[in-house]
Write a protein that holds these residues in place. Structure first.
Motif, PDB file in Angstrom:
ATOM      1  N   ASP A  29      22.176   7.428   7.743  1.00 13.82           N
ATOM      2  CA  ASP A  29      23.267   7.494   6.779  1.00 13.82           C
ATOM      3  C   ASP A  29      23.255   6.365   5.760  1.00 13.82           C
ATOM      4  OD1 ASP A  29      25.770   8.841   9.093  1.00 13.82           O
ATOM      5  OD2 ASP A  29      24.136   9.776   7.973  1.00 13.82           O
ATOM      6  N   ASP A  30      22.567   5.290   6.015  1.00 10.51           N
ATOM      7  CA  ASP A  30      22.594   4.148   5.104  1.00 10.51           C
ATOM      8  C   ASP A  30      21.591   4.274   3.965  1.00 10.51           C
ATOM      9  OD1 ASP A  30      23.085   1.737   7.795  1.00 10.51           O
ATOM     10  OD2 ASP A  30      24.523   2.933   6.650  1.00 10.51           O
ATOM     11  N   TYR A  31      20.705   5.241   4.030  1.00  6.26           N
ATOM     12  CA  TYR A  31      19.549   5.249   3.153  1.00  6.26           C
ATOM     13  C   TYR A  31      19.599   6.320   2.075  1.00  6.26           C
ATOM     14  CZ  TYR A  31      17.035   1.889   5.991  1.00  6.26           C
ATOM     15  OH  TYR A  31      16.635   0.744   6.628  1.00  6.26           O
ATOM     16  N   LYS A  32      18.779   6.087   1.066  1.00  7.89           N
ATOM     17  CA  LYS A  32      18.468   7.125   0.082  1.00  7.89           C
ATOM     18  C   LYS A  32      17.057   7.626   0.419  1.00  7.89           C
ATOM     19  CE  LYS A  32      21.798   4.761  -2.004  1.00  7.89           C
ATOM     20  NZ  LYS A  32      22.388   3.565  -1.360  1.00  7.89           N
ATOM     21  N   ILE A  33      16.917   8.933   0.392  1.00 11.96           N
ATOM     22  CA  ILE A  33      15.619   9.521   0.709  1.00 11.96           C
ATOM     23  C   ILE A  33      14.997  10.018  -0.589  1.00 11.96           C
ATOM     24  CG2 ILE A  33      14.371  11.118   2.186  1.00 11.96           C
ATOM     25  CD1 ILE A  33      16.160   9.025   3.637  1.00 11.96           C
ATOM     26  N   ASN A  34      13.794   9.563  -0.827  1.00  9.48           N
ATOM     27  CA  ASN A  34      13.134   9.784  -2.107  1.00  9.48           C
ATOM     28  C   ASN A  34      11.878  10.631  -1.951  1.00  9.48           C
ATOM     29  OD1 ASN A  34      14.608   7.398  -3.702  1.00  9.48           O
ATOM     30  ND2 ASN A  34      13.975   6.618  -1.696  1.00  9.48           N
ATOM     31  N   TRP A  35      11.629  11.464  -2.936  1.00  9.27           N
ATOM     32  CA  TRP A  35      10.363  12.187  -3.013  1.00  9.27           C
ATOM     33  C   TRP A  35       9.560  11.630  -4.185  1.00  9.27           C
ATOM     34  CZ3 TRP A  35       8.095  15.285   0.386  1.00  9.27           C
ATOM     35  CH2 TRP A  35       8.879  15.939   1.355  1.00  9.27           C
ATOM     36  N   PHE A  36       8.301  11.369  -3.903  1.00  8.55           N
ATOM     37  CA  PHE A  36       7.340  10.924  -4.904  1.00  8.55           C
ATOM     38  C   PHE A  36       6.171  11.901  -4.907  1.00  8.55           C
ATOM     39  CE2 PHE A  36       8.518   6.480  -6.059  1.00  8.55           C
ATOM     40  CZ  PHE A  36       9.572   6.312  -5.193  1.00  8.55           C
ATOM     41  N   ARG A  37       5.358  11.821  -5.929  1.00  5.01           N
ATOM     42  CA  ARG A  37       4.119  12.586  -5.940  1.00  5.01           C
ATOM     43  C   ARG A  37       3.043  11.803  -6.668  1.00  5.01           C
ATOM     44  NH1 ARG A  37       5.783  17.583 -10.002  1.00  5.01           N
ATOM     45  NH2 ARG A  37       5.920  16.348 -11.929  1.00  5.01           N
ATOM     46  N   TYR A  94       5.023  12.753  -1.324  1.00  3.29           N
ATOM     47  CA  TYR A  94       5.397  11.773  -0.317  1.00  3.29           C
ATOM     48  C   TYR A  94       6.912  11.597  -0.280  1.00  3.29           C
ATOM     49  CZ  TYR A  94       0.551  10.190  -1.071  1.00  3.29           C
ATOM     50  OH  TYR A  94      -0.814  10.119  -1.205  1.00  3.29           O
ATOM     51  N   CYS A  95       7.430  11.221   0.866  1.00  6.33           N
ATOM     52  CA  CYS A  95       8.831  10.824   0.904  1.00  6.33           C
ATOM     53  C   CYS A  95       8.931   9.381   1.387  1.00  6.33           C
ATOM     54  CB  CYS A  95       9.670  11.751   1.763  1.00  6.33           C
ATOM     55  SG  CYS A  95       9.254  11.771   3.504  1.00  6.33           S
ATOM     56  N   ALA A  96      10.051   8.782   1.063  1.00  3.42           N
ATOM     57  CA  ALA A  96      10.299   7.394   1.430  1.00  3.42           C
ATOM     58  C   ALA A  96      11.788   7.197   1.614  1.00  3.42           C
ATOM     59  CB  ALA A  96       9.774   6.444   0.357  1.00  3.42           C
ATOM     60  N   ALA A  97      12.157   6.422   2.612  1.00  4.79           N
ATOM     61  CA  ALA A  97      13.557   6.115   2.887  1.00  4.79           C
ATOM     62  C   ALA A  97      13.795   4.642   2.572  1.00  4.79           C
ATOM     63  CB  ALA A  97      13.886   6.394   4.348  1.00  4.79           C
ATOM     64  N   GLU A  98      14.684   4.390   1.631  1.00  2.20           N
ATOM     65  CA  GLU A  98      14.944   3.012   1.227  1.00  2.20           C
ATOM     66  C   GLU A  98      16.429   2.840   0.915  1.00  2.20           C
ATOM     67  OE1 GLU A  98      12.851   0.685   1.474  1.00  2.20           O
ATOM     68  OE2 GLU A  98      10.923   1.742   1.572  1.00  2.20           O
ATOM     69  N   LEU A  99      16.821   1.592   0.730  1.00  2.00           N
ATOM     70  CA  LEU A  99      18.213   1.279   0.420  1.00  2.00           C
ATOM     71  C   LEU A  99      18.476   1.198  -1.085  1.00  2.00           C
ATOM     72  CD1 LEU A  99      18.784  -1.476   3.138  1.00  2.00           C
ATOM     73  CD2 LEU A  99      19.560   0.895   3.217  1.00  2.00           C
TER      74      LEU A  99
END
Length: 125
Positions: A29-37, A94-99
């Motif tokens: 719940d604390d994170y933003k989930i991002n998609w990259f390519r 790709y995905c990445a989970a960051e704040l």
């Protein structure tokens, strides 16, 4: 934080695919989930992001109105529904989970993000 992307494949122009990003090892719940390519010969680019806490989303202009990001918080999974695919969408996703805020996908160096192995999407013309 561990992420695992899946759902890529080969599709014709105009087709659709749904990518999945399975996440574990952190407080979702604390994170933003991002998609990259990353396309061949190009730098990795951020394309979409979701704040799983409030459901707000972010897209870059080239995928807006074609791609939809969503999350199933109970399953710790984020999806990227991709419609009306074009050959220029061919890339490893790709995905990445960051704040970081979602808008950072367009401004922050990708070196600050941790990615999974990625999933290949190929769009044939």
């Amino acid at each position: 934080v561990q992420v695992e992307e899946s759902g890529g494949g080969l599709v014709q122009t105009g087709g659709s695919l749904t990518l999945s990003c399975a996440l574990s090892g952190f407080n979702f719940d604390d994170y933003k989930i991002n998609w990259f390519r990353k396309s061949r010969g190009k730098e990795r680019e951020g394309i979409s992001c979701i704040n799983v806490n409030d459901g707000s989303t972010y897209y870059i202009d080239s995928v807006k109105d074609r791609f939809t990001i969503s999350s199933d918080n109970a399953k710790y999974t984020v999806y990227l529904q991709m419609n009306n695919l074009k050959p220029e969408d061919t890339a490893v996703y790709y995905c990445a989970a960051e704040l970081f805020p979602c808008e950072a996908i367009e401004t922050l160096s990708t070196k600050y993000y941790s990615f999974g192995q990625g999933t290949q999407v190929t769009v044939s013309s």
